[in-house]
Scaffold this motif. Structure first.
Motif, PDB file in Angstrom:
ATOM      1  N   ARG A  32       0.838  -1.204   0.000  1.00 56.72           N
ATOM      2  CA  ARG A  32       0.000   0.000   0.000  1.00 56.72           C
ATOM      3  C   ARG A  32       0.869   1.249   0.000  1.00 56.72           C
ATOM      4  O   ARG A  32       1.658   1.481   0.913  1.00 56.72           O
ATOM      5  N   GLY A  33       0.707   2.068  -1.067  1.00 53.69           N
ATOM      6  CA  GLY A  33       1.363   3.368  -1.148  1.00 53.69           C
ATOM      7  C   GLY A  33       2.872   3.308  -1.002  1.00 53.69           C
ATOM      8  O   GLY A  33       3.480   4.191  -0.400  1.00 53.69           O
ATOM      9  N   LEU A  34       3.485   2.290  -1.588  1.00 54.14           N
ATOM     10  CA  LEU A  34       4.920   2.046  -1.387  1.00 54.14           C
ATOM     11  C   LEU A  34       5.772   2.968  -2.253  1.00 54.14           C
ATOM     12  O   LEU A  34       5.614   3.022  -3.477  1.00 54.14           O
ATOM     13  N   THR A  35       6.663   3.686  -1.606  1.00 51.34           N
ATOM     14  CA  THR A  35       7.662   4.512  -2.294  1.00 51.34           C
ATOM     15  C   THR A  35       9.032   4.210  -1.708  1.00 51.34           C
ATOM     16  O   THR A  35       9.172   4.081  -0.488  1.00 51.34           O
ATOM     17  N   LYS A  36      10.028   4.078  -2.578  1.00 58.22           N
ATOM     18  CA  LYS A  36      11.392   3.836  -2.115  1.00 58.22           C
ATOM     19  C   LYS A  36      12.352   4.775  -2.828  1.00 58.22           C
ATOM     20  O   LYS A  36      12.440   4.774  -4.058  1.00 58.22           O
TER      21      LYS A  36
ATOM     22  N   VAL B 268      -0.405 -17.592  -9.412  1.00 56.76           N
ATOM     23  CA  VAL B 268       0.904 -17.263  -9.981  1.00 56.76           C
ATOM     24  C   VAL B 268       0.815 -15.829 -10.481  1.00 56.76           C
ATOM     25  O   VAL B 268       0.025 -15.522 -11.376  1.00 56.76           O
ATOM     26  N   PHE B 269       1.605 -14.959  -9.884  1.00 55.57           N
ATOM     27  CA  PHE B 269       1.520 -13.521 -10.145  1.00 55.57           C
ATOM     28  C   PHE B 269       2.840 -13.065 -10.774  1.00 55.57           C
ATOM     29  O   PHE B 269       3.917 -13.314 -10.234  1.00 55.57           O
ATOM     30  N   GLY B 270       2.733 -12.388 -11.907  1.00 61.23           N
ATOM     31  CA  GLY B 270       3.917 -11.882 -12.600  1.00 61.23           C
ATOM     32  C   GLY B 270       4.130 -10.410 -12.333  1.00 61.23           C
ATOM     33  O   GLY B 270       3.231  -9.598 -12.574  1.00 61.23           O
ATOM     34  N   LEU B 271       5.295 -10.067 -11.809  1.00 61.66           N
ATOM     35  CA  LEU B 271       5.687  -8.670 -11.633  1.00 61.66           C
ATOM     36  C   LEU B 271       6.666  -8.356 -12.752  1.00 61.66           C
ATOM     37  O   LEU B 271       7.823  -8.768 -12.725  1.00 61.66           O
ATOM     38  N   LEU B 272       6.175  -7.651 -13.758  1.00 64.14           N
ATOM     39  CA  LEU B 272       6.892  -7.523 -15.019  1.00 64.14           C
ATOM     40  C   LEU B 272       7.354  -6.104 -15.254  1.00 64.14           C
ATOM     41  O   LEU B 272       6.846  -5.154 -14.643  1.00 64.14           O
ATOM     42  N   GLY B 273       8.308  -5.970 -16.184  1.00 64.18           N
ATOM     43  CA  GLY B 273       8.781  -4.649 -16.546  1.00 64.18           C
ATOM     44  C   GLY B 273      10.201  -4.695 -17.062  1.00 64.18           C
ATOM     45  O   GLY B 273      10.914  -5.684 -16.863  1.00 64.18           O
ATOM     46  N   PRO B 274      10.631  -3.630 -17.721  1.00 64.97           N
ATOM     47  CA  PRO B 274      12.011  -3.579 -18.232  1.00 64.97           C
ATOM     48  C   PRO B 274      13.012  -3.441 -17.096  1.00 64.97           C
ATOM     49  O   PRO B 274      12.647  -3.213 -15.937  1.00 64.97           O
ATOM     50  N   ASN B 275      14.285  -3.588 -17.442  1.00 60.58           N
ATOM     51  CA  ASN B 275      15.333  -3.366 -16.451  1.00 60.58           C
ATOM     52  C   ASN B 275      15.218  -1.953 -15.888  1.00 60.58           C
ATOM     53  O   ASN B 275      14.984  -0.986 -16.629  1.00 60.58           O
ATOM     54  N   GLY B 276      15.368  -1.823 -14.575  1.00 61.78           N
ATOM     55  CA  GLY B 276      15.284  -0.510 -13.946  1.00 61.78           C
ATOM     56  C   GLY B 276      13.877  -0.061 -13.644  1.00 61.78           C
ATOM     57  O   GLY B 276      13.650   1.093 -13.283  1.00 61.78           O
ATOM     58  N   SER B 277      12.901  -0.980 -13.753  1.00 60.60           N
ATOM     59  CA  SER B 277      11.499  -0.589 -13.541  1.00 60.60           C
ATOM     60  C   SER B 277      11.096  -0.606 -12.075  1.00 60.60           C
ATOM     61  O   SER B 277      10.014  -0.135 -11.738  1.00 60.60           O
ATOM     62  N   GLY B 278      11.935  -1.163 -11.203  1.00 59.42           N
ATOM     63  CA  GLY B 278      11.616  -1.217  -9.778  1.00 59.42           C
ATOM     64  C   GLY B 278      11.233  -2.594  -9.279  1.00 59.42           C
ATOM     65  O   GLY B 278      10.867  -2.754  -8.110  1.00 59.42           O
ATOM     66  N   LYS B 279      11.337  -3.604 -10.150  1.00 55.32           N
ATOM     67  CA  LYS B 279      10.949  -4.955  -9.753  1.00 55.32           C
ATOM     68  C   LYS B 279      11.810  -5.473  -8.600  1.00 55.32           C
ATOM     69  O   LYS B 279      11.293  -5.956  -7.596  1.00 55.32           O
ATOM     70  N   SER B 280      13.120  -5.394  -8.752  1.00 53.90           N
ATOM     71  CA  SER B 280      14.019  -5.954  -7.742  1.00 53.90           C
ATOM     72  C   SER B 280      13.906  -5.202  -6.418  1.00 53.90           C
ATOM     73  O   SER B 280      13.969  -5.809  -5.343  1.00 53.90           O
ATOM     74  N   THR B 281      13.725  -3.889  -6.483  1.00 54.32           N
ATOM     75  CA  THR B 281      13.546  -3.114  -5.254  1.00 54.32           C
ATOM     76  C   THR B 281      12.282  -3.555  -4.524  1.00 54.32           C
ATOM     77  O   THR B 281      12.280  -3.726  -3.298  1.00 54.32           O
ATOM     78  N   THR B 282      11.214  -3.767  -5.275  1.00 51.21           N
ATOM     79  CA  THR B 282       9.971  -4.224  -4.669  1.00 51.21           C
ATOM     80  C   THR B 282      10.151  -5.588  -4.014  1.00 51.21           C
ATOM     81  O   THR B 282       9.686  -5.818  -2.888  1.00 51.21           O
ATOM     82  N   ILE B 283      10.853  -6.485  -4.692  1.00 49.37           N
ATOM     83  CA  ILE B 283      11.105  -7.818  -4.139  1.00 49.37           C
ATOM     84  C   ILE B 283      11.898  -7.714  -2.841  1.00 49.37           C
ATOM     85  O   ILE B 283      11.602  -8.398  -1.844  1.00 49.37           O
ATOM     86  N   LYS B 284      12.904  -6.861  -2.813  1.00 50.63           N
ATOM     87  CA  LYS B 284      13.739  -6.733  -1.616  1.00 50.63           C
ATOM     88  C   LYS B 284      12.930  -6.176  -0.439  1.00 50.63           C
ATOM     89  O   LYS B 284      13.187  -6.534   0.711  1.00 50.63           O
TER      90      LYS B 284
ATOM     91  N   LEU C   3      14.518  -7.008   3.069  1.00 49.46           N
ATOM     92  CA  LEU C   3      15.912  -6.627   2.884  1.00 49.46           C
ATOM     93  C   LEU C   3      16.070  -5.113   2.779  1.00 49.46           C
ATOM     94  O   LEU C   3      17.168  -4.592   2.982  1.00 49.46           O
ATOM     95  N   LEU C   4      14.995  -4.427   2.433  1.00 49.02           N
ATOM     96  CA  LEU C   4      14.974  -2.972   2.368  1.00 49.02           C
ATOM     97  C   LEU C   4      13.747  -2.460   3.116  1.00 49.02           C
ATOM     98  O   LEU C   4      12.710  -3.124   3.138  1.00 49.02           O
ATOM     99  N   GLU C   5      13.873  -1.273   3.691  1.00 50.52           N
ATOM    100  CA  GLU C   5      12.734  -0.609   4.321  1.00 50.52           C
ATOM    101  C   GLU C   5      12.135   0.392   3.344  1.00 50.52           C
ATOM    102  O   GLU C   5      12.865   1.109   2.656  1.00 50.52           O
ATOM    103  N   PRO C   6      10.809   0.458   3.236  1.00 49.87           N
ATOM    104  CA  PRO C   6      10.209   1.463   2.348  1.00 49.87           C
ATOM    105  C   PRO C   6      10.430   2.865   2.897  1.00 49.87           C
ATOM    106  O   PRO C   6      10.508   3.067   4.116  1.00 49.87           O
ATOM    107  N   THR C   7      10.555   3.819   1.999  1.00 50.05           N
ATOM    108  CA  THR C   7      10.627   5.218   2.418  1.00 50.05           C
ATOM    109  C   THR C   7       9.263   5.682   2.911  1.00 50.05           C
ATOM    110  O   THR C   7       9.140   6.369   3.922  1.00 50.05           O
ATOM    111  N   VAL C   8       8.239   5.301   2.165  1.00 49.33           N
ATOM    112  CA  VAL C   8       6.849   5.602   2.513  1.00 49.33           C
ATOM    113  C   VAL C   8       6.025   4.367   2.189  1.00 49.33           C
ATOM    114  O   VAL C   8       6.335   3.625   1.258  1.00 49.33           O
ATOM    115  N   GLY C   9       4.965   4.161   2.934  1.00 56.27           N
ATOM    116  CA  GLY C   9       4.046   3.068   2.632  1.00 56.27           C
ATOM    117  C   GLY C   9       4.337   1.824   3.448  1.00 56.27           C
ATOM    118  O   GLY C   9       5.180   1.817   4.350  1.00 56.27           O
TER     119      GLY C   9
END
Length: 291
Positions: free
Chosen positions: A13-17, A43-59, A64-70
């Motif tokens: 919800r409202g995730l910003t990093k 089975v849910f696909g989180l898709l997008g080009p490189n640099g789209s934020g997929k890996s950050t969302t996974i972390k 492994l990472l704390e959200p800035t907001v959300g």
């Protein structure tokens, strides 16, 4: 049952990093105001080009990472808490495994880390290695494995503690079409067992057949989300596949359709997908027997 009515495995919800770039306060926004729900048992696909934020969302999901907001919750537990990861298995995009360990030793190592009871340890390790089709290579050193075999042993370690949620980050990256098809089969088997699978990828067509629902990110923003069939299906048209028709029969068909208020918009020869053609012609390696 609609996705919103299903039990939720991941709730964002409202995730910003933001990542600071320098001491002057300049920041890089990797994910912006992301709201997303992953239904349990899908089975849910989180898709997008490189640099789209997929890996950050996974972390962030993995704590492994704390959200800035959300906020982010896994089975209702905030992702920053250790107990949120008790029911999660993870296969990173480029896993580093100890090359000198055998497949069995590697999976056993992760089983002990994940707290698999000692009395169940040996049986569970063998069970997941057999399940991913590597029983024939279980005693070989991981350093001798091909890319596809590494992904499969990686999936085994992610499953060894029997998690409810499995996160796969680019599981078919660098894998040949045959290995990719085998991984897709394993994903569908996980779904049949009632597991929730979250896959990240920038290769959209490659996982279209295994995902129930997808979300597409671009530059950290959610640009599209929905059921795969609804997103790619054309409900205002139908396709019929028949034996080849002569020009005379085609003209008769056009006339028959026109008399009923329909039109024959195109006559095409169906094409097999190149990956399907490749897989049908290339014999699959013996389970675990070839590199």
């Amino acid at each position: 049952m609609t996705p919103s009515a299903s039990p939720v495995a991941i709730e964002i919800r409202g995730l910003t990093k933001d990542f600071p770039l320098n001491l002057r306060g300049i920041k890089l926004r990797a994910v912006e105001n992301l709201t997303l729900s992953v239904p349990e048992g899908r089975v849910f696909g989180l898709l997008g080009p490189n640099g789209s934020g997929k890996s950050t969302t996974i972390k962030i999901i993995l704590g492994l990472l704390e959200p800035t907001v959300g906020e982010c919750r896994v089975f209702g537990v905030p992702s920053g808490r250790v107990d949120s990861r008790l029911n999660v298995g993870y296969l990173p995009e480029a896993p580093y495994f100890y090359r000198y360990l055998s497949g069995t030793e590697l999976v056993r190592f992760y089983a002990r880390i994940c707290g698999v009871p000692r009395k169940r340890l040996d049986d569970r390790v063998k069970e997941v290695i057999d399940w991913v089709g590597l029983s024939g290579a279980a005693q070989r050193r991981v350093g001798t494995y091909s890319k596809g075999m590494l992904q499969r042993i990686g999936l085994a370690q992610a499953l060894v503690h029997d998690p409810r949620l499995i996160i796969l980050d680019e599981p078919t990256a660098g894998v040949d079409p045959v290995g990719s098809a085998e991984i897709s089969e394993l994903i569908l088997k996980l779904k049949a067992q009632g597991k929730t699978v979250l896959i990240t990828s920038h290769l959209l067509a490659q996982i279209e057949d295994v995902c129930d629902r997808v979300a597409i990110l671009d530059r950290g923003k959610l640009i599209l989300e929905g059921d795969v069939n609804e997103l790619v299906g054309q409900r205002d048209r139908q396709a019929l596949i028949v034996d080849p028709l002569s020009p005379e029969h085609l003209d008769e068909l056009r006339g028959w359709l026109a008399s009923r208020g329909h039109a024959l918009n195109a006559v095409e020869q169906p094409r097999a997908r190149l990956d399907q053609l490749f897989i049908s012609r290339v014999s699959r390696s013996e389970k675990g027997g070839q590199k």
